[in-house]
Design a protein around this motif. Structure first.
Motif, PDB file in Angstrom:
ATOM      1  N   CYS A 175       0.868  -1.174   0.000  1.00 58.35           N
ATOM      2  CA  CYS A 175       0.000   0.000   0.000  1.00 58.35           C
ATOM      3  C   CYS A 175       0.905   1.224   0.000  1.00 58.35           C
ATOM      4  N   SER A 176       0.606   2.192  -0.876  1.00 50.72           N
ATOM      5  CA  SER A 176       1.403   3.428  -0.916  1.00 50.72           C
ATOM      6  C   SER A 176       0.614   4.581  -0.339  1.00 50.72           C
ATOM      7  N   LEU A 177       1.321   5.456   0.384  1.00 49.91           N
ATOM      8  CA  LEU A 177       0.755   6.752   0.737  1.00 49.91           C
ATOM      9  C   LEU A 177       1.524   7.788  -0.080  1.00 49.91           C
ATOM     10  N   ILE A 178       0.804   8.462  -0.984  1.00 52.07           N
ATOM     11  CA  ILE A 178       1.405   9.515  -1.805  1.00 52.07           C
ATOM     12  C   ILE A 178       1.044  10.848  -1.160  1.00 52.07           C
ATOM     13  N   ILE A 179       2.062  11.634  -0.833  1.00 52.13           N
ATOM     14  CA  ILE A 179       1.815  12.920  -0.171  1.00 52.13           C
ATOM     15  C   ILE A 179       2.254  14.062  -1.083  1.00 52.13           C
ATOM     16  N   CYS A 180       1.362  15.024  -1.279  1.00 57.99           N
ATOM     17  CA  CYS A 180       1.719  16.249  -1.994  1.00 57.99           C
ATOM     18  C   CYS A 180       2.274  17.222  -0.959  1.00 57.99           C
ATOM     19  N   LYS A 181       3.571  17.505  -1.051  1.00 58.31           N
ATOM     20  CA  LYS A 181       4.228  18.336  -0.036  1.00 58.31           C
ATOM     21  C   LYS A 181       3.721  19.779  -0.078  1.00 58.31           C
ATOM     22  N   GLN A 182       3.247  20.168  -1.260  1.00 54.99           N
ATOM     23  CA  GLN A 182       2.774  21.542  -1.448  1.00 54.99           C
ATOM     24  C   GLN A 182       1.491  21.806  -0.668  1.00 54.99           C
ATOM     25  N   THR A 183       0.575  20.824  -0.667  1.00 53.05           N
ATOM     26  CA  THR A 183      -0.748  21.042  -0.072  1.00 53.05           C
ATOM     27  C   THR A 183      -0.976  20.222   1.186  1.00 53.05           C
ATOM     28  N   ASN A 184      -0.062  19.276   1.467  1.00 48.96           N
ATOM     29  CA  ASN A 184      -0.213  18.357   2.596  1.00 48.96           C
ATOM     30  C   ASN A 184      -1.405  17.409   2.440  1.00 48.96           C
ATOM     31  N   GLN A 185      -1.879  17.263   1.216  1.00 51.06           N
ATOM     32  CA  GLN A 185      -2.938  16.291   0.939  1.00 51.06           C
ATOM     33  C   GLN A 185      -2.293  14.973   0.522  1.00 51.06           C
ATOM     34  N   ALA A 186      -3.032  13.887   0.743  1.00 48.52           N
ATOM     35  CA  ALA A 186      -2.444  12.577   0.485  1.00 48.52           C
ATOM     36  C   ALA A 186      -3.476  11.607  -0.054  1.00 48.52           C
ATOM     37  N   ALA A 187      -2.989  10.560  -0.697  1.00 46.77           N
ATOM     38  CA  ALA A 187      -3.868   9.493  -1.192  1.00 46.77           C
ATOM     39  C   ALA A 187      -3.228   8.152  -0.900  1.00 46.77           C
ATOM     40  N   PHE A 188      -4.064   7.176  -0.567  1.00 50.53           N
ATOM     41  CA  PHE A 188      -3.599   5.793  -0.498  1.00 50.53           C
ATOM     42  C   PHE A 188      -3.807   5.152  -1.858  1.00 50.53           C
ATOM     43  N   VAL A 189      -2.799   4.431  -2.321  1.00 51.11           N
ATOM     44  CA  VAL A 189      -2.980   3.568  -3.477  1.00 51.11           C
ATOM     45  C   VAL A 189      -3.080   2.143  -2.948  1.00 51.11           C
TER      46      VAL A 189
END
Ligand code: ZN
Ligand code: ZN
Length: 215
Positions: free
Chosen positions: A15-29
């Protein structure tokens, strides 16, 4: 972008957690299971879960998707609609593979070839890669040269095609026509096992290396 890969379930699904450092939003793949562990990771990283992305509908990839989507009130995006029968069969998949009970669900958004999904300010391109399952998709982040390939390709191996609606030739075509053109230096995160690069597999993968597929 920050990326954390955590194996979940008895199948050690990545399982990946992708984090956008710019917005601090994230998604699980592919949150396949162990939602408590995944929630803990969100807390540690202090990020806001924005959505859940699914490569395909096998239970070890989607087992925690519905519970997390409901708890955090976030949408599920993917896979392609051709995996709907696998999602409908989740209760049976759970029983067959001795997972905790999982309810069937449908994503907020089915994906098709050419779609783009967003994680904060990050864009991921969607490619439809059938063969392991008919509705399998992969997610490509071009700026960081990373592709999440689920169970299409592994380091030294390829996905099983002996499930219902699996198709070996279709899988080989997906790998050659969709993954190889991304370029040798692209890193891929497979659904199981270690990370590798497209170039390494084209050279060494016994199933799909250029030399094995020639003739
Ligand atoms: Zn699978
Ligand atoms: Zn898998």
């Amino acid at each position: 972008m920050e990326l954390k890969v955590i194996p979940v379930t008895a199948f050690a699904q990545n399982c990946s957690l992708i984090i956008c450092k710019q917005t601090n939003q994230a998604a699980f793949v592919d949150p396949g299971g162990e939602p408590e562990k995944l929630k803990q990771l969100l807390k540690e990283k202090q990020v806001t879960l924005e959505k859940i992305l699914l490569t395909h509908a096998h239970i070890d990839h989607v087992g925690a998707a519905k519970v997390l989507a409901e708890e955090f009130e976030v949408p599920i995006e993917g896979p392609h609609r051709d995996d709907q029968f696998w999602l409908d069969m989740l209760p049976q998949q759970a029983a067959m593979f001795q997972f905790d009970k999982v309810e069937a669900f449908h994503p907020k958004r089915w994906l098709v070839e050419g779609d783009t999904v967003k994680v904060g300010a990050l864009s991921l391109a969607v490619y439809h890669c059938p063969g392991h399952t008919p509705g399998h998709v992969v997610f490509y982040q071009e700026a960081h040269q990373i592709v999440w390939v689920g169970d299409v390709l592994f380091q030294g191996s390829i996905g099983r095609t002996d499930f219902p609606m699996g198709d070996h030739q279709q899988l080989i075509d997906s790998i050659q026509k969709k993954l190889w053109p991304l370029g040798d230096s692209v890193t891929f995160i497979p659904g199981h096992g270690p990370t590798s690069t497209i170039g390494h597999e084209r050279e060494h993968n016994p199933f799909v290396a250029d030399k094995s597929l020639k003739q």
